[in-house]
Design an enzyme around this catalytic site. Structure first.
Site, PDB file in Angstrom:
ATOM      1  N   LYS A  52      -5.788   0.830   4.794  1.00  0.00           N
ATOM      2  CA  LYS A  52      -6.372   1.900   3.999  1.00  0.00           C
ATOM      3  C   LYS A  52      -8.053   1.914   4.277  1.00  0.00           C
ATOM      4  CE  LYS A  52      -2.843   3.636   1.375  1.00  0.00           C
ATOM      5  NZ  LYS A  52      -2.391   4.348   0.228  1.00  0.00           N
TER       6      LYS A  52
ATOM      7  N   LYS B 264       3.123   3.518   9.401  1.00  0.00           N
ATOM      8  CA  LYS B 264       3.908   4.217   8.575  1.00  0.00           C
ATOM      9  C   LYS B 264       3.646   5.662   8.345  1.00  0.00           C
ATOM     10  CE  LYS B 264       2.500   3.598   3.895  1.00  0.00           C
ATOM     11  NZ  LYS B 264       2.808   3.710   2.547  1.00  0.00           N
TER      12      LYS B 264
ATOM     13  N   LYS C 178       1.683  10.604   3.321  1.00  0.00           N
ATOM     14  CA  LYS C 178       1.406  11.765   3.002  1.00  0.00           C
ATOM     15  C   LYS C 178      -0.064  12.017   3.084  1.00  0.00           C
ATOM     16  CE  LYS C 178       2.596  10.710  -1.482  1.00  0.00           C
ATOM     17  NZ  LYS C 178       1.868   9.306  -1.746  1.00  0.00           N
TER      18      LYS C 178
HETATM   19  N1  AQP Z   1       6.860   5.877   5.375  1.00  0.00           N
HETATM   20  C1  AQP Z   1       7.368   5.195   4.302  1.00  0.00           C
HETATM   21  N2  AQP Z   1       8.702   4.875   4.377  1.00  0.00           N
HETATM   22  C2  AQP Z   1       9.290   4.418   3.293  1.00  0.00           C
HETATM   23  N3  AQP Z   1       8.909   4.186   1.886  1.00  0.00           N
HETATM   24  C3  AQP Z   1       7.559   4.803   1.953  1.00  0.00           C
HETATM   25  N4  AQP Z   1       6.824   4.975   0.737  1.00  0.00           N
HETATM   26  C4  AQP Z   1       5.781   5.603   1.242  1.00  0.00           C
HETATM   27  N5  AQP Z   1       5.678   5.721   2.414  1.00  0.00           N
HETATM   28  C5  AQP Z   1       6.872   5.415   2.997  1.00  0.00           C
HETATM   29  C6  AQP Z   1       7.287   4.724  -0.684  1.00  0.00           C
HETATM   30  O1  AQP Z   1       6.919   5.602  -1.396  1.00  0.00           O
HETATM   31  C7  AQP Z   1       6.767   5.273  -2.785  1.00  0.00           C
HETATM   32  C8  AQP Z   1       5.679   5.904  -3.186  1.00  0.00           C
HETATM   33  O2  AQP Z   1       4.527   5.546  -2.413  1.00  0.00           O
HETATM   34  P1  AQP Z   1       2.959   6.003  -2.929  1.00  0.00           P
HETATM   35  O3  AQP Z   1       2.692   7.342  -3.060  1.00  0.00           O
HETATM   36  O4  AQP Z   1       2.598   5.472  -4.263  1.00  0.00           O
HETATM   37  O5  AQP Z   1       2.076   5.151  -1.981  1.00  0.00           O
HETATM   38  P2  AQP Z   1       2.064   4.985  -0.447  1.00  0.00           P
HETATM   39  O6  AQP Z   1       3.287   3.682  -0.196  1.00  0.00           O
HETATM   40  O7  AQP Z   1       0.726   4.852  -0.175  1.00  0.00           O
HETATM   41  O8  AQP Z   1       2.643   6.356   0.127  1.00  0.00           O
HETATM   42  P3  AQP Z   1       1.952   7.160   1.240  1.00  0.00           P
HETATM   43  O9  AQP Z   1       2.868   8.348   1.466  1.00  0.00           O
HETATM   44  O10 AQP Z   1       1.654   6.494   2.319  1.00  0.00           O
HETATM   45  O11 AQP Z   1       0.673   7.667   0.180  1.00  0.00           O
HETATM   46  P4  AQP Z   1      -0.993   7.818   0.765  1.00  0.00           P
HETATM   47  O12 AQP Z   1      -0.827   8.324   1.942  1.00  0.00           O
HETATM   48  O13 AQP Z   1      -1.649   8.239  -0.211  1.00  0.00           O
HETATM   49  O14 AQP Z   1      -1.278   6.251   0.675  1.00  0.00           O
HETATM   50  C9  AQP Z   1       6.738   3.739  -2.475  1.00  0.00           C
HETATM   51  O15 AQP Z   1       7.503   3.007  -2.942  1.00  0.00           O
HETATM   52  C10 AQP Z   1       6.185   3.598  -1.143  1.00  0.00           C
HETATM   53  O16 AQP Z   1       6.994   2.210  -0.849  1.00  0.00           O
END
Ligand code: AQP
Length: 332
Positions: free
Chosen positions: A111, A194, A197
């Site tokens: 990140k 990955k 969002k």
């Molecule tokens: N691509 C993914 N595949 C499977 N699981 C995923 N998770 C996130 N992306 C994927 C799972 O979603 C849960 C919540 O995630 P989060 O919002 O707390 O943080 P994150 O993992 O950082 O998700 P994002 O979508 O990538 O958010 P941003 O872009 O803000 O960093 C977790 O259980 C995660 O494993």
């Protein structure tokens, strides 16, 4: 029965990755008696969020979770910032976790990217707050996507060191629940990254509120290679984009790569992408409709979240007060 806790950041509209890697599993776990689901807005501000967009995304996230089947009556659904215990315990964990442990976290490296010096200190200590989220409730089972495994290992290191330093068996080991056939959904533009969002490219992901035309366009534009689909999973080796699309199809259909390839192997991506679009639209349309219905009543939504926060605080406050007493704070 041990308590289940998990959280999701309101850092954008939830994606198909969040759904398949996390939310869908949360819904299935609700057969268990004691689940706590948290919209982790303190985590979200580790990267700057426009305040009005954050408010909107936070409500949207809560509405999506309920639209997917999260039950705020039988279980607890709340906003992290509404329960002070998270930040209080996180500070204590900042003083337990070692810099060397945090330096190993791959999510921070991903990140922060090349501009590490400019990343927020909050992003660096994010795993300590995540450990506090879980341990403020003495939760021991945490359903997450595969990308969060390393953070849970660090949470266990914090728990062990706390117990050791203060000579007390206070925190129990945490178990990651990495469930389902799609623990990691990848970007539609790059099969080695990955799906997120907060990815700057909207074309890299399917948002849970995308309409049918948008989904069709994103899948049509999804990166692939020139070969037809293989007829067996071994043929997906070295083809990350193909593996990702087949994995999404399998996860939504509740089957595995082999079964998808038995049906679609040998075909070009054109017809496969059409079938995949139909499947995604079929699964996501009811969620988008129910989300819109819930968002039309922001007062009801906010009151559900306030009620959840009061119930969450009733569990977390005494636990964190006890931690403060253990570390030697006089007023606790
Ligand atoms: N691509 C993914 N595949 C499977 N699981 C995923 N998770 C996130 N992306 C994927 C799972 O979603 C849960 C919540 O995630 P989060 O919002 O707390 O943080 P994150 O993992 O950082 O998700 P994002 O979508 O990538 O958010 P941003 O872009 O803000 O960093 C977790 O259980 C995660 O494993």
């Amino acid at each position: 029965m041990s308590r289940i806790f998990s959280g999701i950041q309101p850092s954008g509209i939830p994606t198909l990755g969040n759904y398949l890697g996390a939310i869908r599993n949360w819904v299935a776990l609700q057969q268990e008696p004691d689940c706590i689901w948290c919209v982790v807005d303190l985590h979200a501000i580790t990267a700057f969020q426009d305040p009005s967009v954050l408010r909107q995304n936070t409500r949207e996230m809560a509405a999506v979770l309920m639209a997917c089947g999260i039950d705020p009556d039988r279980h607890i659904l709340f906003l992290q910032s509404a329960v002070r215990a998270h930040a209080q315990l996180a500070w204590i964990f900042n003083c337990i976790a070692r810099l060397g442990w945090l330096n190993r976290m791959t999510q921070f490296k991903d990140k922060a990217g090349k501009d590490r010096e400019n990343a927020s200190a909050g992003l660096y200590v994010y795993p300590n707050l995540m450990a506090a989220d879980i341990m403020a409730y003495h939760a021991t089972r945490v359903p997450v996507g595969d990308d969060q495994r390393q953070h849970l290992e660090l949470a266990n290191d914090i728990a062990q060191k706390f117990n050791h330093d203060y000579g007390i068996e206070f925190f129990k080991p945490i178990e990651p629940l990495i469930l389902g056939p799609a623990p990691r959904v990848m970007s539609l533009r790059d099969g080695t990254k990955k799906m997120s969002k907060s990815d700057p490219s909207d074309q890299s992901r399917i948002n849970l509120n995308d309409d049918a035309d948008t989904i069709a366009l994103k899948i049509r534009r999804a990166k692939t290679d020139p070969e037809p689909l293989p007829s067996e999973p071994a043929g997906l080796e070295g083809r990350p984009e193909a593996r990702n699309l087949v994995g999404i199809y399998a996860a939504l259909e509740g089957t595995d790569h082999a079964a998808v390839l038995r049906e679609h192997g040998g075909k070009g991506f054109g017809p496969f992408k059409e079938s995949l679009t139909d499947l995604i639209v079929d699964r996501l349309a009811p969620i988008a409709a129910e989300t819109a219905r819930r968002l039309a009543d922001p007062g009801g939504l906010d009151s559900t979240l306030r009620n959840g926060a009061a119930r969450a605080a009733a569990i977390a406050d005494p636990i964190v007060t006890e931690v403060e007493r253990v570390v030697g704070f006089l007023q606790s």
